[in-house]
Design an enzyme around this catalytic site. Structure first.
Site, PDB file in Angstrom:
ATOM      1  CD  GLU A  25      40.012  40.494  50.353  1.00  0.00           C
ATOM      2  OE1 GLU A  25      39.564  40.767  49.220  1.00  0.00           O
ATOM      3  OE2 GLU A  25      40.645  39.459  50.612  1.00  0.00           O
ATOM      4  CE  LYS A 159      41.289  33.077  48.124  1.00  0.00           C
ATOM      5  NZ  LYS A 159      42.448  33.873  47.717  1.00  0.00           N
TER       6      LYS A 159
HETATM    7  N1  PSU Z   1      40.262  35.477  50.614  1.00  0.00           N
HETATM    8  C1  PSU Z   1      39.046  34.874  50.603  1.00  0.00           C
HETATM    9  N2  PSU Z   1      38.299  35.015  49.457  1.00  0.00           N
HETATM   10  C2  PSU Z   1      38.728  35.750  48.366  1.00  0.00           C
HETATM   11  C3  PSU Z   1      40.016  36.377  48.417  1.00  0.00           C
HETATM   12  C4  PSU Z   1      40.732  36.204  49.573  1.00  0.00           C
HETATM   13  O1  PSU Z   1      38.650  34.230  51.575  1.00  0.00           O
HETATM   14  O2  PSU Z   1      37.997  35.884  47.385  1.00  0.00           O
HETATM   15  C5  PSU Z   1      40.515  37.210  47.224  1.00  0.00           C
HETATM   16  C6  PSU Z   1      41.544  38.236  47.716  1.00  0.00           C
HETATM   17  O3  PSU Z   1      41.068  39.511  47.367  1.00  0.00           O
HETATM   18  C7  PSU Z   1      42.820  37.900  46.970  1.00  0.00           C
HETATM   19  C8  PSU Z   1      42.268  37.351  45.696  1.00  0.00           C
HETATM   20  O4  PSU Z   1      43.653  39.004  46.800  1.00  0.00           O
HETATM   21  O5  PSU Z   1      41.211  36.503  46.183  1.00  0.00           O
HETATM   22  C9  PSU Z   1      43.319  36.636  44.892  1.00  0.00           C
HETATM   23  O6  PSU Z   1      42.988  36.688  43.538  1.00  0.00           O
HETATM   24  P1  PSU Z   1      44.073  36.248  42.412  1.00  0.00           P
HETATM   25  O7  PSU Z   1      44.358  34.804  42.707  1.00  0.00           O
HETATM   26  O8  PSU Z   1      43.355  36.446  41.088  1.00  0.00           O
HETATM   27  O9  PSU Z   1      45.248  37.140  42.560  1.00  0.00           O
END
Ligand code: PSU
Ligand code: MN
Length: 306
Positions: A25, A159
Site C-alpha cells: 500500500e 493498530k
Molecule cells: N499501517 C501502518 N501505517 C499506516 C496505515 C497502515 O503502519 O498509516 C494506514 C493504512 O493505509 C490503513 C489506514 O488502511 O492507515 C487506516 O486509516 P483509517 O483508520 O482512517 O481507516
C-alpha cells in the site's frame, strides 16, 4: 479493467506467467511515515519481496492513473508529495475521475490488488474500530473491505490506537478469519501481544495459502487477515506504548481531529512522543510482514504449478 489499471511491465509479466506478486500500500508512505524514512522503508520493503522470490507491486494513484507497480522515480515522487489524497473504497474512483494523486489505504489497495489478480498484500496495521466508536461511529472501511474482497492481508495486528476488542468482534461478525502467525495471542502492532486471543493460528506460509485455497473452493468471498507479531528485537512493550497512545488520543479529542485525519494524526503524535522509537518499530514490522507475504505468494504459486 485493463484500461483502468496501469500495470508496470514487471508486474504484468509476473502475473502473466503465474509468478508470485505481493501488493503493497501507499498510505503508509504518504500519511504514515515522515520523509525521507518513508521512501527508505518503501524501497527496502520492495527489496525484501524480491529477495523472497516475488514481485512487489506498490499501488497508488498518480495523476488519475491507478498504478500497480511503481518505478523508483514514481515512488520517490509519491514519498515527497504533499497533495496525495488518502483513498479508500469511497473515493478511489474519484481520484481517477478527477486526475488526482492519491495513496491507497488497506481498503483501496485490496480493491486494486484483487482487480489486478494479486492475491496477497502486506501492510503495517489495518484500520479498525476506534476507541469511543460508540459515540464517534469511527470504524475503518478496511473492515468492510476485508469482508468482501478476496485478498490475504498480512499485518502486525490492528493498530494499538484502536479498540482491539471491538475490532475483533466486528471482524468476527463480518466473517473475516483472523490468523495469528505463530502465536495464540493477537499482536498489537508495536507490541507482540494484546492480551486478546487470536481466533485462529497457523505456523507456516504454506498453511496460510492452503487455508485461503479452501475458502476459495467453498466460494467464501472476502479477505483473510494474517496477524504477524513484530520481531521481538523491535518490539515496544504494551506498557510503554500505552502512555503515548493515551496522550495522543487526548490531544486528538481537544483538537477535534476527525475522519481520515485521525489515524495519521495519532501516528505522528506517537512518533513525536516516543522520540522516534515508534517509527523504527513500524518500519521493522512492515518489513517482516512483507517477507511473510512474499512467502505466502510463493507458496500459492507453487500450489498452482503443481
Ligand atoms: N499501517 C501502518 N501505517 C499506516 C496505515 C497502515 O503502519 O498509516 C494506514 C493504512 O493505509 C490503513 C489506514 O488502511 O492507515 C487506516 O486509516 P483509517 O483508520 O482512517 O481507516
Ligand atoms: Mn476512520
Amino acid at each position: 479493467m485493463t484500461r483502468v489499471l496501469h500495470l508496470s511491465p514487471a508486474v504484468e509479466s509476473a502475473l502473466g506467467s503465474g509468478r508470485p506478486v505481493v501488493a503493497l500500500e501507499s498510505t503508509i508512505v504518504t500519511h504514515g511515515m515522515p520523509w525521507p524514512r518513508n521512501l527508505e522503508m518503501a524501497r527496502r520493503v520492495e527489496a525484501i519481496v524480491r529477495e523472497e522470490g516475488a514481485e512487489p507491486a506498490t499501488i497508488a494513484v498518480l495523476g488519475g492513473r491507478l498504478k500497480i507497480g511503481l518505478t523508483d522515480d514514481e515512488l520517490q515522487g509519491l514519498a515527497q508529495t504533499k497533495d496525495a489524497m488518502k483513498l479508500s473504497r469511497a473515493d478511489l474512483a474519484f481520484a481517477l475521475a478527477t486526475g488526482r494523486n492519491g495513496a491507497t489505504t488497506v481498503a483501496a489497495t485490496m480493491i486494486a490488488a484483487a482487480r489486478a489478480g494479486i492475491r496477497v498484500f502486506a501492510t503495517g496495521g489495518i484500520g479498525g474500530v476506534h476507541r469511543g466508536a460508540e459515540e464517534s461511529f469511527d470504524i475503518s472501511a478496511d473492515l468492510e473491505e476485508l469482508a468482501r474482497t478476496s485478498v490475504i492481508v498480512v499485518c502486525a495486528g490492528a493498530k494499538a490506537i484502536l479498540d482491539l476488542k471491538k475490532t475483533l468482534e466486528v471482524l468476527e461478525t463480518k466473517g473475516v478469519p483472523v490468523v495469528g502467525y505463530g502465536t495464540d495471542d493477537l499482536p498489537a502492532f508495536w507490541s507482540r501481544t494484546s492480551g486478546l486471543p487470536a481466533p485462529l493460528r497457523l505456523d507456516s506460509a504454506g498453511e496460510i495459502a492452503a487455508f485461503q485455497a479452501a475458502r476459495e473452493a467453498l466460494d467464501i468471498e472476502g479477505g483473510l487477515l494474517v496477524a504477524n507479531p513484530v520481531p521481538a528485537a523491535d518490539e515496544i512493550p504494551g506498557e510503554t506504548v500505552r502512555g503515548w497512545i493515551e496522550a495522543a488520543l487526548a490531544e486528538a479529542e481537544t483538537r477535534a481531529i476527525s475522519g481520515k485525519a485521525v489515524t495519521p494524526f495519532l501516528l505522528q503524535r506517537i512518533f513525536e512522543l516516543s522520540g522516534g522509537r515508534s517509527l523504527e518499530t513500524n518500519i521493522a514490522l512492515v518489513q517482516s510482514n512483507a517477507r511473510l507475504a512474499a512467502r505466502i505468494a510463493v507458496a500459492q504459486a507453487q500450489a498452482a504449478a503443481g
